[in-house]
Write a protein that holds these residues in place. Structure first.
Motif, short mmCIF file in Angstrom:
data_model
loop_
_atom_site.label_atom_id
_atom_site.label_comp_id
_atom_site.label_asym_id
_atom_site.label_seq_id
_atom_site.Cartn_x
_atom_site.Cartn_y
_atom_site.Cartn_z
N ALA A 163 4.45 -7.23 30.20
CA ALA A 163 3.42 -7.34 29.16
C ALA A 163 2.96 -5.97 28.65
CB ALA A 163 2.24 -8.16 29.68
N PRO A 164 2.58 -5.01 29.51
CA PRO A 164 2.14 -3.71 28.95
C PRO A 164 3.24 -2.97 28.20
CG PRO A 164 2.29 -3.62 31.36
CD PRO A 164 2.40 -5.05 30.97
N ILE A 165 4.50 -3.13 28.60
CA ILE A 165 5.59 -2.48 27.88
C ILE A 165 5.77 -3.11 26.50
CG2 ILE A 165 8.08 -2.07 27.87
CD1 ILE A 165 7.93 -1.83 30.91
N ALA A 166 5.75 -4.43 26.44
CA ALA A 166 5.92 -5.11 25.16
C ALA A 166 4.76 -4.80 24.21
CB ALA A 166 6.03 -6.63 25.38
N ILE A 167 3.54 -4.81 24.74
CA ILE A 167 2.38 -4.52 23.90
C ILE A 167 2.42 -3.08 23.41
CG2 ILE A 167 -0.14 -4.31 23.94
CD1 ILE A 167 -0.18 -6.68 25.88
N ALA A 168 2.85 -2.15 24.27
CA ALA A 168 2.94 -0.75 23.85
C ALA A 168 4.01 -0.55 22.78
CB ALA A 168 3.24 0.13 25.06
N ALA A 169 5.14 -1.24 22.93
CA ALA A 169 6.19 -1.13 21.91
C ALA A 169 5.72 -1.70 20.57
CB ALA A 169 7.45 -1.87 22.38
N GLN A 170 4.98 -2.79 20.62
CA GLN A 170 4.43 -3.35 19.39
C GLN A 170 3.45 -2.38 18.74
OE1 GLN A 170 2.15 -6.90 20.01
NE2 GLN A 170 1.77 -7.24 17.86
N ALA A 171 2.58 -1.78 19.54
CA ALA A 171 1.63 -0.79 19.00
C ALA A 171 2.36 0.42 18.44
CB ALA A 171 0.65 -0.37 20.09
N GLY A 172 3.48 0.80 19.07
CA GLY A 172 4.25 1.92 18.55
C GLY A 172 4.84 1.65 17.18
N VAL A 173 5.28 0.43 16.95
CA VAL A 173 5.80 0.07 15.62
C VAL A 173 4.69 0.14 14.58
CG1 VAL A 173 6.83 -1.77 14.25
CG2 VAL A 173 7.64 -1.35 16.57
N ARG A 174 3.51 -0.31 14.95
CA ARG A 174 2.39 -0.27 14.00
C ARG A 174 1.96 1.15 13.68
NH1 ARG A 174 -1.68 -5.17 15.94
NH2 ARG A 174 -0.23 -6.90 15.52
N SER A 175 2.27 2.09 14.56
CA SER A 175 1.87 3.48 14.31
C SER A 175 2.86 4.25 13.46
CB SER A 175 1.68 4.21 15.65
OG SER A 175 2.93 4.35 16.33
N VAL A 176 3.97 3.62 13.07
CA VAL A 176 4.97 4.30 12.26
C VAL A 176 4.38 4.63 10.89
CG1 VAL A 176 7.24 4.09 11.18
CG2 VAL A 176 6.85 3.16 13.46
N SER A 177 4.62 5.85 10.44
CA SER A 177 4.10 6.28 9.14
C SER A 177 4.83 5.55 8.02
CB SER A 177 4.29 7.79 8.98
OG SER A 177 3.96 8.20 7.67
N LEU A 178 4.05 4.97 7.11
CA LEU A 178 4.65 4.26 5.97
C LEU A 178 5.41 5.22 5.06
CD1 LEU A 178 4.90 1.50 4.63
CD2 LEU A 178 2.80 1.99 3.36
N GLU A 179 4.95 6.46 4.98
CA GLU A 179 5.66 7.44 4.15
C GLU A 179 7.07 7.69 4.68
OE1 GLU A 179 2.66 7.74 5.27
OE2 GLU A 179 1.39 7.80 3.47
#
Length: 282
Positions: A163-179
């Motif tokens: 669970a913490p690995i999956a949640i962290a990976a999801q948060a990492g995708v959300r932190s990707v710069s749109l630019e």
């Protein structure tokens, strides 16, 4: 006249130029190792003073010398029908196997949850359901389904770390710069190239942080699981020592667990510096 002006200009003292270093924010780059060593020395001194003054009986608080002698005995003779290496290797095998499975499953699931609305809808509910539960709450179910062998312990650890690995990976995708995403798309990047070259590197620091947290959760879960259903392992060693009120050996077991957890954390920090040196530099 020109010569006089030039001479006067040379006689003017140069302004005193000072280079001002920008002040950092937070802890900064200075090492905290001396502070940590001093704090550890103070704790050991307080422990020695309390035990020597017999504020607490030695049965409950042994002296550092007694714990050191117990550690030497554990290293030479073992304890609870197993050597020290057998206890440690049993725990390391369980935690490393479960961590490998959790990372192999958790990272793709987390990336998919961050990229796909359907994946998030499918996996979000079960993860949010069992993630807040203490792993020992479903340990009896693991034992009923899989017995008291290695399968139940590894499955329990995998669920605790997934669970913490999956949640962290999801948060990492959300932190990707749109630019960065738009720049890659404008250069003709395919979906696979976008995932490999932009999304995964940007999410990597979050994934590594999640892995560190997951390994910490895994150690606490492992020791608790070994207290209940194991014949070898650090948790079994601590439980066996506590049943005979061998407090010095209990302290040794706690120290071994702390050393293993510290080694894992240190290794993860080195891996993080190697794989994501840009973390915190933006």
């Amino acid at each position: 006249m020109t010569d006089l002006a030039s001479k006067a200009a040379l006689d003017v003292p140069a302004p005193d130029i000072r280079v001002v270093k920008m002040r950092g924010f937070g802890v900064g780059e200075r090492s905290t190792v001396p502070i940590s060593l001093a704090a550890a020395a103070i704790i050991l001194l307080a422990w020695w003073a309390a035990s020597e003054a017999r504020i607490v009986p030695h049965l409950f608080l042994p002296t550092p010398k007694e714990v050191f002698n117990a550690a030497i005995s554990f290293y030479q003779d073992g304890y609870a029908n197993a050597t020290m290496w057998e206890h440690v290797s049993a725990s390391l095998f369980r935690i490393l196997t479960a961590a490998a499975i959790a990372i192999a499953l958790g990272v793709p699931v987390g990336l998919a949850m961050g990229l796909s609305r359907w994946a998030k809808g499918v996996f979000d509910t079960p993860i949010e359901f069992y993630w807040p539960l203490p792993p020992l709450a479903y340990l009896p179910l693991m034992i009923i389904w899989l017995g008291i062998g290695e399968a139940s312990k590894i499955t329990l650890l995998t669920m605790a770390m997934f669970a913490p690995i999956a949640i962290a990976a999801q948060a990492g995708v959300r932190s990707v710069s749109l630019e960065r995403v738009n720049a890659a798309l404008s250069l003709g990047a395919t979906r696979f190239q976008l995932l490999r070259e932009v999304v995964l590197p940007s999410a990597l620091p979050e994934i590594l942080t999640g892995a560190r947290i997951a390994i910490g959760v895994g150690w606490s879960t492992l020791v608790a699981a070994e207290l209940i259903a194991a014949t070898q392992g650090i948790g079994h060693f601590v439980m066996s020592a506590s049943q005979f009120l061998a407090t010095d050996y209990v302290f040794v077991g706690i120290g071994v667990i702390a050393l293993c957890a510290f080694a894992f954390s240190f290794a993860m920090r080195l891996l993080e510096r190697r794989l994501a040196p840009w973390k915190g530099q933006s």
